[in-house]
Design a protein around this motif. Structure first.
Motif, PDB file in Angstrom:
ATOM      1  N   VAL A  70      58.710  28.379  66.772  1.00  0.00           N
ATOM      2  CA  VAL A  70      58.662  28.075  65.497  1.00  0.00           C
ATOM      3  C   VAL A  70      59.403  29.187  64.550  1.00  0.00           C
ATOM      4  O   VAL A  70      59.485  30.184  64.577  1.00  0.00           O
ATOM      5  N   ASP A  71      60.089  28.394  63.541  1.00  0.00           N
ATOM      6  CA  ASP A  71      60.944  29.008  62.750  1.00  0.00           C
ATOM      7  C   ASP A  71      60.512  29.103  61.249  1.00  0.00           C
ATOM      8  O   ASP A  71      60.366  28.032  60.850  1.00  0.00           O
ATOM      9  N   THR A  72      59.981  30.210  60.720  1.00  0.00           N
ATOM     10  CA  THR A  72      59.430  30.400  59.453  1.00  0.00           C
ATOM     11  C   THR A  72      60.448  30.978  58.402  1.00  0.00           C
ATOM     12  O   THR A  72      59.976  31.321  57.352  1.00  0.00           O
ATOM     13  N   ASP A  73      61.702  31.274  58.837  1.00  0.00           N
ATOM     14  CA  ASP A  73      62.625  31.813  57.919  1.00  0.00           C
ATOM     15  C   ASP A  73      63.281  30.715  57.129  1.00  0.00           C
ATOM     16  O   ASP A  73      64.170  29.811  57.533  1.00  0.00           O
ATOM     17  N   LEU A  74      62.823  30.731  56.184  1.00  0.00           N
ATOM     18  CA  LEU A  74      63.160  29.628  54.999  1.00  0.00           C
ATOM     19  C   LEU A  74      64.438  29.460  54.734  1.00  0.00           C
ATOM     20  O   LEU A  74      65.222  28.563  54.465  1.00  0.00           O
ATOM     21  N   GLY A  75      65.234  30.721  54.352  1.00  0.00           N
ATOM     22  CA  GLY A  75      66.473  31.041  54.017  1.00  0.00           C
ATOM     23  C   GLY A  75      67.551  30.542  54.936  1.00  0.00           C
ATOM     24  O   GLY A  75      68.492  29.929  54.773  1.00  0.00           O
ATOM     25  N   GLN A  76      67.558  31.045  56.211  1.00  0.00           N
ATOM     26  CA  GLN A  76      68.413  31.037  57.147  1.00  0.00           C
ATOM     27  C   GLN A  76      68.118  29.805  57.959  1.00  0.00           C
ATOM     28  O   GLN A  76      68.905  29.103  58.644  1.00  0.00           O
ATOM     29  N   ALA A  77      66.902  29.326  58.037  1.00  0.00           N
ATOM     30  CA  ALA A  77      66.519  28.146  58.659  1.00  0.00           C
ATOM     31  C   ALA A  77      67.167  27.767  60.229  1.00  0.00           C
ATOM     32  O   ALA A  77      68.296  27.260  59.932  1.00  0.00           O
ATOM     33  N   LEU A 118      66.346  22.781  58.489  1.00  0.00           N
ATOM     34  CA  LEU A 118      67.060  22.985  57.260  1.00  0.00           C
ATOM     35  C   LEU A 118      66.400  23.878  56.214  1.00  0.00           C
ATOM     36  O   LEU A 118      65.129  24.120  56.598  1.00  0.00           O
ATOM     37  N   PRO A 119      67.228  24.536  55.420  1.00  0.00           N
ATOM     38  CA  PRO A 119      66.611  25.711  54.459  1.00  0.00           C
ATOM     39  C   PRO A 119      65.463  24.940  53.462  1.00  0.00           C
ATOM     40  O   PRO A 119      65.505  23.825  53.365  1.00  0.00           O
ATOM     41  N   SER A 170      50.258  10.033  57.762  1.00  0.00           N
ATOM     42  CA  SER A 170      49.583  10.791  58.506  1.00  0.00           C
ATOM     43  C   SER A 170      49.862  12.415  58.008  1.00  0.00           C
ATOM     44  O   SER A 170      49.311  13.368  58.381  1.00  0.00           O
ATOM     45  N   GLY A 171      50.684  12.476  57.040  1.00  0.00           N
ATOM     46  CA  GLY A 171      51.059  13.762  56.300  1.00  0.00           C
ATOM     47  C   GLY A 171      52.065  14.522  57.241  1.00  0.00           C
ATOM     48  O   GLY A 171      52.384  15.761  56.741  1.00  0.00           O
ATOM     49  N   ASN A 172      52.684  14.020  57.992  1.00  0.00           N
ATOM     50  CA  ASN A 172      53.816  14.639  58.741  1.00  0.00           C
ATOM     51  C   ASN A 172      54.973  14.692  57.981  1.00  0.00           C
ATOM     52  O   ASN A 172      55.231  13.613  57.421  1.00  0.00           O
ATOM     53  N   HIS A 173      55.471  15.899  57.778  1.00  0.00           N
ATOM     54  CA  HIS A 173      56.864  15.959  57.167  1.00  0.00           C
ATOM     55  C   HIS A 173      58.182  15.483  58.179  1.00  0.00           C
ATOM     56  O   HIS A 173      58.381  15.968  59.107  1.00  0.00           O
ATOM     57  N   VAL A 174      58.280  14.128  57.729  1.00  0.00           N
ATOM     58  CA  VAL A 174      59.385  13.433  58.695  1.00  0.00           C
ATOM     59  C   VAL A 174      60.839  13.416  58.468  1.00  0.00           C
ATOM     60  O   VAL A 174      61.760  12.963  59.297  1.00  0.00           O
ATOM     61  N   GLY A 175      61.320  14.163  57.469  1.00  0.00           N
ATOM     62  CA  GLY A 175      62.428  14.128  56.991  1.00  0.00           C
ATOM     63  C   GLY A 175      62.818  14.898  55.561  1.00  0.00           C
ATOM     64  O   GLY A 175      62.012  15.380  55.078  1.00  0.00           O
ATOM     65  N   TRP A 176      63.887  14.719  55.249  1.00  0.00           N
ATOM     66  CA  TRP A 176      64.398  15.405  53.890  1.00  0.00           C
ATOM     67  C   TRP A 176      65.239  14.487  53.115  1.00  0.00           C
ATOM     68  O   TRP A 176      65.932  13.430  53.684  1.00  0.00           O
ATOM     69  N   GLY A 177      65.574  14.519  51.921  1.00  0.00           N
ATOM     70  CA  GLY A 177      66.271  13.931  51.125  1.00  0.00           C
ATOM     71  C   GLY A 177      66.841  14.600  49.961  1.00  0.00           C
ATOM     72  O   GLY A 177      66.341  15.589  49.582  1.00  0.00           O
ATOM     73  N   ILE A 178      68.023  14.142  49.548  1.00  0.00           N
ATOM     74  CA  ILE A 178      68.745  14.765  48.346  1.00  0.00           C
ATOM     75  C   ILE A 178      68.823  13.991  47.299  1.00  0.00           C
ATOM     76  O   ILE A 178      69.600  12.683  47.469  1.00  0.00           O
ATOM     77  N   VAL A 179      68.348  14.040  46.178  1.00  0.00           N
ATOM     78  CA  VAL A 179      68.370  13.237  44.636  1.00  0.00           C
ATOM     79  C   VAL A 179      69.842  13.045  44.424  1.00  0.00           C
ATOM     80  O   VAL A 179      70.410  13.994  44.021  1.00  0.00           O
TER      81      VAL A 179
END
Length: 425
Positions: A132-139, A143-144, A374-383
């Protein structure tokens, strides 16, 4: 350049970028043994003490002169202490048990390196741990801005090579001010890992925010929530003694073993520029195949920016506001206590009570988390824009499935780097 060992093992400190190729004998790096013909690439951000077994030969390639030397006695002692602890923890967590291990410490003390060493040591014992990676910055895994996790299935020098199986969008590249979301994200990822993979060791890598009362309180909260069997505390040379005392006392109270390791005497310390580069590295990777995705406001956005949860303004109301503000209102909605307006450009302050006008260009580059039903965070997007006709955000994403909502935070991507923007409008 060739590195050779004689009748005895040779320990070499090497800093990336470099590529090592084993020609004869064996080479061990961060718990991974490499046979002749195998190669390993050391990232520009990493440094290691490499062990070359007797009668071994390694070829080193690097841009310019390689940064390497024979390791000093203290560096060898620290490496062997790390390996001994990895062996001890591996033995204490038998196959089929869910022993949790949390690695804590300050900035650039080697937490990620140790996490990978522990994972490789467990693989040697026939156990696949979950990281489990909890380092938000270095990720390292994802992803960050995300807490992520992945099953460690094969030996690797740096677990940045893993792909995230589960993710939780926090929306920040620092835990400060987002402590509760990081803790919630870690618990979410652990729960999903247990559902998919069953009971197994879980290794939790953390960020370097460790100094000061607020930072230490956050780390102890994370430890308390995850209920580890082992807490590994890597100390650097100038860490105040009271930090160790506080962590040890806390671990005793929750019946977790507290282990203290010395940070490597010589290690790659990242500059601010290095950290900025690492944060943007994954998003600019040629492996990223983003596509345009239309995200209509029937799909709510929740978080620092909340849209799609109120009553849309009528065309006549938007036209009237456009005349008042001197700029076109692309979209507006009434929420419980405010009115949100998306406008074409900077505008006057609206006369409507509790109205907020947000220039659409201020939202470009915002990173969103994407969630399913289901509340799973399935991806990311950039506006990347707003489609007025369809009342929809245009985002770039790798995700191809359906989403139930998006989550906004305080991070943006400008094409090369990921950064915080605490005031988005």
């Amino acid at each position: 350049m060739l590195l050779e060992s004689g009748e005895r093992p040779r320990y070499i400190w090497i800093s990336g970028p470099a590529k090592l190729r084993v020609l004869e004998g064996k080479m061990e790096i961060n718990g991974v043994a490499h046979e002749p013909g195998l190669e390993v690439v050391i990232h520009r951000d990493r440094s290691y003490v490499v062990k070359l077994e007797p009668k071994g030969t390694v070829e080193v390639e690097a841009p310019g002169e390689p940064s390497l030397r024979d390791a000093v006695e203290e560096e060898i002692r620290v490496l062997e202490a790390w390996k001994a602890l990895a062996e001890y923890i591996g033995k204490s967590i038998e196959k089929g048990e869910e022993g949790r291990v949390i690695i804590v410490g300050g900035v650039d003390v080697g937490k990620t390196t140790l996490t990978t060493l522990l994972a490789n040591s467990m693989l040697e014992r026939g156990v696949k741990p979950f990281i489990v990676d909890t380092d938000l910055g270095q990720a390292n895994i994802g992803l960050p801005g995300f807490v992520t996790g992945s099953l460690h299935c094969r030996p690797t020098v740096w677990h940045r090579q893993l792909k995230p199986e589960f993710a939780f969008f926090v929306g920040s590249i620092t835990p400060s001010g987002f402590e509760e979301r990081v803790v919630a994200g870690a618990l979410f990822v652990v729960e999903r890992a247990l559902e998919r993979h069953g009971v197994r060791p879980i290794l939790v890598d953390t960020d370097g925010w460790f100094r000061g009362a607020e930072a230490l309180a956050y780390k102890l909260k994370l430890i308390s929530a995850l209920k580890p069997m082992h807490v590994v505390h890597i100390k650097d040379e100038d860490e105040p003694s009271e930090v160790e005392e506080r962590v040890r006392a806390f671990c005793k109270g929750i019946r977790a073993e507290h282990h203290v390791l010395q940070a490597p005497p010589a290690r790659k310390k990242r500059s601010r520029v290095d950290r900025i580069f690492l944060r943007g590295e994954k998003l600019v990777s040629p492996e990223r195949r983003r596509r345009a995705f239309i995200c209509p406001l029937e799909t709510p956005i929740l978080g620092t920016l909340t849209l799609g949860v109120g009553s849309p303004l009528s065309d006549s109301e938007r036209d009237s506001l456009s005349r008042e503000l001197g700029v076109r209102v692309l979209y507006g909605e009434r929420q419980d206590r405010r009115i949100i307006l998306l406008v074409k450009d900077h505008a006057k302050h609206p006369s409507m009570k509790n109205a907020i006008a947000i220039p659409i260009h201020r939202l470009k580059g915002m990173i969103l988390g994407l969630a399913d039903e289901s509340g799973n965070h399935v991806g990311w997007g950039i506006v990347v824009g707003f489609d007025e006709t369809r009342r929809a955000f245009v985002i770039e994403t790798e995700h191809s499935g359906d989403i139930s909502h998006a989550i906004s935070g305080m991070i943006k991507f400008d094409g090369t780097t990921v950064y915080m923007e605490r005031t988005l409008w």
